[in-house]
Scaffold this active site. Structure first.
Site, PDB file in Angstrom:
ATOM      1  N   LYS A   1       0.833  -1.202   0.000  1.00 27.85           N
ATOM      2  CA  LYS A   1       0.000   0.000   0.000  1.00 27.85           C
ATOM      3  C   LYS A   1       0.871   1.257   0.000  1.00 27.85           C
ATOM      4  O   LYS A   1       0.627   2.208  -0.757  1.00 27.85           O
ATOM      5  CB  LYS A   1      -0.939  -0.019   1.197  1.00 27.85           C
ATOM      6  CG  LYS A   1      -1.900   1.172   1.253  1.00 27.85           C
ATOM      7  CD  LYS A   1      -1.487   2.157   2.323  1.00 27.85           C
ATOM      8  CE  LYS A   1      -2.460   3.312   2.444  1.00 27.85           C
ATOM      9  NZ  LYS A   1      -2.089   4.241   3.533  1.00 27.85           N
TER      10      LYS A   1
ATOM     11  N   ASP B   1      -6.466   0.609   1.338  1.00 28.65           N
ATOM     12  CA  ASP B   1      -6.304   0.384   2.771  1.00 28.65           C
ATOM     13  C   ASP B   1      -7.610  -0.162   3.324  1.00 28.65           C
ATOM     14  O   ASP B   1      -8.546  -0.468   2.570  1.00 28.65           O
ATOM     15  CB  ASP B   1      -5.888   1.665   3.481  1.00 28.65           C
ATOM     16  CG  ASP B   1      -6.888   2.804   3.277  1.00 28.65           C
ATOM     17  OD1 ASP B   1      -8.019   2.555   2.782  1.00 28.65           O
ATOM     18  OD2 ASP B   1      -6.549   3.950   3.620  1.00 28.65           O
TER      19      ASP B   1
END
Length: 217
Positions: free
Chosen positions: A121, A139
């Protein structure tokens, strides 16, 4: 609403609400963005933005950062949480950038993911926001909204990222991930909406009578 109709509505509404998508983490270059995103793990962007001015005043590049000890870094970033791990990661990745990349942040997803403290991420955010490379950072918040909006049945962020990339055009990924974050904070937060409250949820699923059950990543 069919999935294609949901996708079209979501894109249109998010563009109307958030035509501009400034990166919520204060930074001045790829290195400071990388550090800020690393610090944002399990921490709010607001808190990170309160901490980074002091950190970047001390060191805003790898060469300066490695002149300071892990303990000095930790003393500044402690409010962000997980400071023992994050301070070590910041110091070590700065050493690696100097030793292996001439002090520059690599413009390559796989290489970024080898740096201490940098997961998929974080690497995706840096690639998309620092270098303009199409990526769709997912996320837990985007994972939650994608489920509420019927865009994925993925049980984790990896599956959700795959589904979102398939549904939305590549040229929209970088902006769209920020638009979803902004919308979630304002209208579809974990406590503010359970899949039956906000405009997008109620438009996509007007007949939904019970809270949307979510797969937690």
């Amino acid at each position: 609403m069919l999935k294609a109709e949901r996708v079209a509505f979501i894109q249109k509404r998010l563009e109307e609400l958030y035509p501009e998508t400034p990166v919520p983490l204060d930074h001045s270059d790829p290195y400071t963005l990388l550090i800020a995103v690393l610090l944002s793990a399990q921490c709010t962007d607001e808190r990170v933005n309160q901490v980074t001015p002091a950190l970047f005043a001390m060191a805003d590049n790898p060469a300066d950062m490695v002149t300071h000890s892990v303990e000095e870094i930790r003393a500044i970033i402690r409010p962000c949480g997980l400071s023992p791990q994050k301070s070590k990661a910041i110091h070590r990745l700065s050493e690696i950038l100097l030793a292996e990349h001439d002090g520059d942040v690599p413009q390559d997803m796989a290489t970024l993911e080898t740096l201490p403290g940098v997961g998929h991420k974080t690497a995706s955010v840096v690639m998309s926001q620092a270098f303009g490379v199409p990526a769709f950072p997912v996320d837990t918040h985007i994972h939650r909204l994608a489920q509420r909006w019927g865009l994925t049945s993925g049980k984790n962020v990896v599956q959700t990222e795959r589904d979102l990339k398939r549904l939305f055009p590549e040229e929209r990924w970088n902006k769209l991930h920020l638009q979803i974050i902004f919308y979630g904070r304002e209208f579809c937060s974990a406590r503010g909406c359970d899949g039956r409250v906000c405009e997008i949820c109620t438009t996509c699923y007007p007949g939904r009578k019970h809270p949307k059950k979510l797969h937690k990543p």
